[in-house]
Design a protein around this motif. Structure first.
Motif, PDB file in Angstrom:
ATOM      1  N   VAL A  48       1.164   1.471  -0.869  1.00  0.00           N
ATOM      2  CA  VAL A  48       1.665   0.948   0.405  1.00  0.00           C
ATOM      3  C   VAL A  48       0.676   1.232   1.535  1.00  0.00           C
ATOM      4  O   VAL A  48       0.497   0.409   2.444  1.00  0.00           O
ATOM      5  CB  VAL A  48       3.040   1.569   0.733  1.00  0.00           C
ATOM      6  CG1 VAL A  48       3.505   1.137   2.117  1.00  0.00           C
ATOM      7  CG2 VAL A  48       4.067   1.167  -0.309  1.00  0.00           C
ATOM      8  N   GLU A  49       0.013   2.391   1.467  1.00  0.00           N
ATOM      9  CA  GLU A  49      -0.918   2.786   2.530  1.00  0.00           C
ATOM     10  C   GLU A  49      -2.129   1.861   2.629  1.00  0.00           C
ATOM     11  O   GLU A  49      -2.821   1.854   3.651  1.00  0.00           O
ATOM     12  CB  GLU A  49      -1.400   4.221   2.300  1.00  0.00           C
ATOM     13  CG  GLU A  49      -0.338   5.289   2.522  1.00  0.00           C
ATOM     14  CD  GLU A  49       0.666   5.373   1.384  1.00  0.00           C
ATOM     15  OE1 GLU A  49       1.775   5.901   1.597  1.00  0.00           O
ATOM     16  OE2 GLU A  49       0.340   4.888   0.272  1.00  0.00           O
ATOM     17  N   HIS A  50      -2.401   1.090   1.602  1.00  0.00           N
ATOM     18  CA  HIS A  50      -3.565   0.207   1.614  1.00  0.00           C
ATOM     19  C   HIS A  50      -3.333  -1.066   2.423  1.00  0.00           C
ATOM     20  O   HIS A  50      -4.290  -1.687   2.885  1.00  0.00           O
ATOM     21  CB  HIS A  50      -3.944  -0.190   0.178  1.00  0.00           C
ATOM     22  CG  HIS A  50      -4.489   0.933  -0.637  1.00  0.00           C
ATOM     23  ND1 HIS A  50      -4.154   1.133  -1.960  1.00  0.00           N
ATOM     24  CD2 HIS A  50      -5.344   1.942  -0.317  1.00  0.00           C
ATOM     25  CE1 HIS A  50      -4.786   2.194  -2.425  1.00  0.00           C
ATOM     26  NE2 HIS A  50      -5.507   2.702  -1.448  1.00  0.00           N
ATOM     27  N   PHE A  51      -2.085  -1.465   2.591  1.00  0.00           N
ATOM     28  CA  PHE A  51      -1.817  -2.785   3.143  1.00  0.00           C
ATOM     29  C   PHE A  51      -2.173  -2.931   4.623  1.00  0.00           C
ATOM     30  O   PHE A  51      -2.878  -3.869   5.003  1.00  0.00           O
ATOM     31  CB  PHE A  51      -0.351  -3.173   2.912  1.00  0.00           C
ATOM     32  CG  PHE A  51      -0.064  -3.569   1.500  1.00  0.00           C
ATOM     33  CD1 PHE A  51      -0.606  -4.730   0.969  1.00  0.00           C
ATOM     34  CD2 PHE A  51       0.740  -2.779   0.689  1.00  0.00           C
ATOM     35  CE1 PHE A  51      -0.352  -5.101  -0.346  1.00  0.00           C
ATOM     36  CE2 PHE A  51       0.998  -3.143  -0.629  1.00  0.00           C
ATOM     37  CZ  PHE A  51       0.453  -4.303  -1.147  1.00  0.00           C
ATOM     38  N   MET A  52      -1.692  -2.032   5.468  1.00  0.00           N
ATOM     39  CA  MET A  52      -1.926  -2.212   6.900  1.00  0.00           C
ATOM     40  C   MET A  52      -3.407  -2.180   7.269  1.00  0.00           C
ATOM     41  O   MET A  52      -3.871  -3.041   8.033  1.00  0.00           O
ATOM     42  CB  MET A  52      -1.143  -1.172   7.707  1.00  0.00           C
ATOM     43  CG  MET A  52      -1.154  -1.460   9.206  1.00  0.00           C
ATOM     44  SD  MET A  52      -0.494  -3.107   9.632  1.00  0.00           S
ATOM     45  CE  MET A  52       1.260  -2.792   9.525  1.00  0.00           C
ATOM     46  N   PRO A  53      -4.200  -1.224   6.743  1.00  0.00           N
ATOM     47  CA  PRO A  53      -5.643  -1.276   7.036  1.00  0.00           C
ATOM     48  C   PRO A  53      -6.286  -2.574   6.556  1.00  0.00           C
ATOM     49  O   PRO A  53      -7.179  -3.112   7.224  1.00  0.00           O
ATOM     50  CB  PRO A  53      -6.202  -0.068   6.274  1.00  0.00           C
ATOM     51  CG  PRO A  53      -5.056   0.863   6.137  1.00  0.00           C
ATOM     52  CD  PRO A  53      -3.850  -0.011   5.971  1.00  0.00           C
ATOM     53  N   ALA A  54      -5.826  -3.078   5.411  1.00  0.00           N
ATOM     54  CA  ALA A  54      -6.387  -4.326   4.887  1.00  0.00           C
ATOM     55  C   ALA A  54      -5.981  -5.514   5.753  1.00  0.00           C
ATOM     56  O   ALA A  54      -6.790  -6.416   6.010  1.00  0.00           O
ATOM     57  CB  ALA A  54      -5.931  -4.538   3.447  1.00  0.00           C
ATOM     58  N   PHE A  55      -4.736  -5.529   6.204  1.00  0.00           N
ATOM     59  CA  PHE A  55      -4.292  -6.591   7.109  1.00  0.00           C
ATOM     60  C   PHE A  55      -5.119  -6.571   8.397  1.00  0.00           C
ATOM     61  O   PHE A  55      -5.580  -7.619   8.874  1.00  0.00           O
ATOM     62  CB  PHE A  55      -2.813  -6.416   7.455  1.00  0.00           C
ATOM     63  CG  PHE A  55      -1.871  -7.109   6.513  1.00  0.00           C
ATOM     64  CD1 PHE A  55      -1.934  -8.481   6.321  1.00  0.00           C
ATOM     65  CD2 PHE A  55      -0.904  -6.388   5.823  1.00  0.00           C
ATOM     66  CE1 PHE A  55      -1.064  -9.130   5.456  1.00  0.00           C
ATOM     67  CE2 PHE A  55      -0.024  -7.025   4.953  1.00  0.00           C
ATOM     68  CZ  PHE A  55      -0.107  -8.399   4.770  1.00  0.00           C
ATOM     69  N   GLU A  56      -5.298  -5.392   8.959  1.00  0.00           N
ATOM     70  CA  GLU A  56      -6.019  -5.277  10.228  1.00  0.00           C
ATOM     71  C   GLU A  56      -7.476  -5.697  10.084  1.00  0.00           C
ATOM     72  O   GLU A  56      -8.013  -6.402  10.938  1.00  0.00           O
ATOM     73  CB  GLU A  56      -5.905  -3.841  10.751  1.00  0.00           C
ATOM     74  CG  GLU A  56      -4.492  -3.492  11.211  1.00  0.00           C
ATOM     75  CD  GLU A  56      -4.343  -2.041  11.617  1.00  0.00           C
ATOM     76  OE1 GLU A  56      -5.268  -1.249  11.315  1.00  0.00           O
ATOM     77  OE2 GLU A  56      -3.314  -1.693  12.226  1.00  0.00           O
TER      78      GLU A  56
END
Length: 215
Positions: free
Chosen positions: A49-57
């Motif tokens: 789950v922690e990978h998604f927001m940095p990847a989105f940004e």
């Protein structure tokens, strides 16, 4: 001063620890490297789950830069330098989105739902920033108006028409005041859409059929 030194030291160590954790997450983020899997299937066993927001940004930031290069191109707009170029933008964002929303639909969790709630208005704002940019619409309008000059194939004409009409239907030809109103509505809808989906899922999961009598 001596009493403050331990507190300052603890705060400094905490800041370093947080920065290191952020760096580790980014360096180990599967979205930032090639999957190296058969048929380029996402490595779900390595994605957290922690990978998604940095990847989105990062995906949104990269797409902004890619689109800006197209908009700042001084050459006359053509199918190649505008439509084809736009089609090649946002690849990282599309990569992350396909995995995230697939997981959210098929195997969601409280953590994924929170990410969805946080990222949805950001994605809506990002999309509006690109789609409602008058510079982009003007370039695509020029290509569309001069489409007979480009000797396009049937497929290319279809893509061009869909791109142009898609922007019009999404508000690109509105006046500035109406565009701002549309942005506000899209922000509100992006949150409401997620809430409705999550509420329906919660109701479905809480449903019970109690059979108290034997047939």
């Amino acid at each position: 001063m001596k009493k403050l030194l331990p507190l300052i030291l603890i705060a400094f160590i905490f800041m370093i620890s947080c920065n290191d954790q952020g760096t580790d997450v980014n360096e180990s983020n599967p979205f930032f490297t090639s999957y190296n899997t058969p048929f380029d299937v996402p490595p779900f066993d390595k994605i957290t789950v922690e990978h998604f927001m940095p990847a989105f940004e990062r995906g949104m930031a990269e797409e902004k830069e890619e689109v800006e290069k197209i908009l700042s191109n001084p050459d006359e707009p053509t199918f190649e330098n505008t439509i084809v170029a736009m089609d090649q933008t946002g690849l990282l964002l599309a990569r992350v989105s396909s995995v995230f929303f697939g997981l959210s639909s098929a195997n969601t969790s409280a953590a994924l739902q929170q990410v969805q709630m946080d990222v949805s208005p950001k994605l809506a704002a990002h999309g509006d920033e690109i789609n409602l940019d008058p510079r982009l619409f003007e370039k695509i309008k020029v290509v569309y108006s001069n489409r007979d000059k480009f000797n396009l194939t049937d497929e290319e004409e279809f893509i061009l028409e869909n791109t142009y009409l898609g922007l019009v239907r999404n508000g690109a030809d509105l006046d500035p005041e109406k565009k701002e109103k549309l942005k506000e509505m899209n922000q509100e809808l992006s949150v409401l859409r997620v809430k409705i989906t999550q509420n329906v899922l919660a109701e479905t999961n809480s449903y019970k059929l109690v059979i108290s009598e034997k047939e």
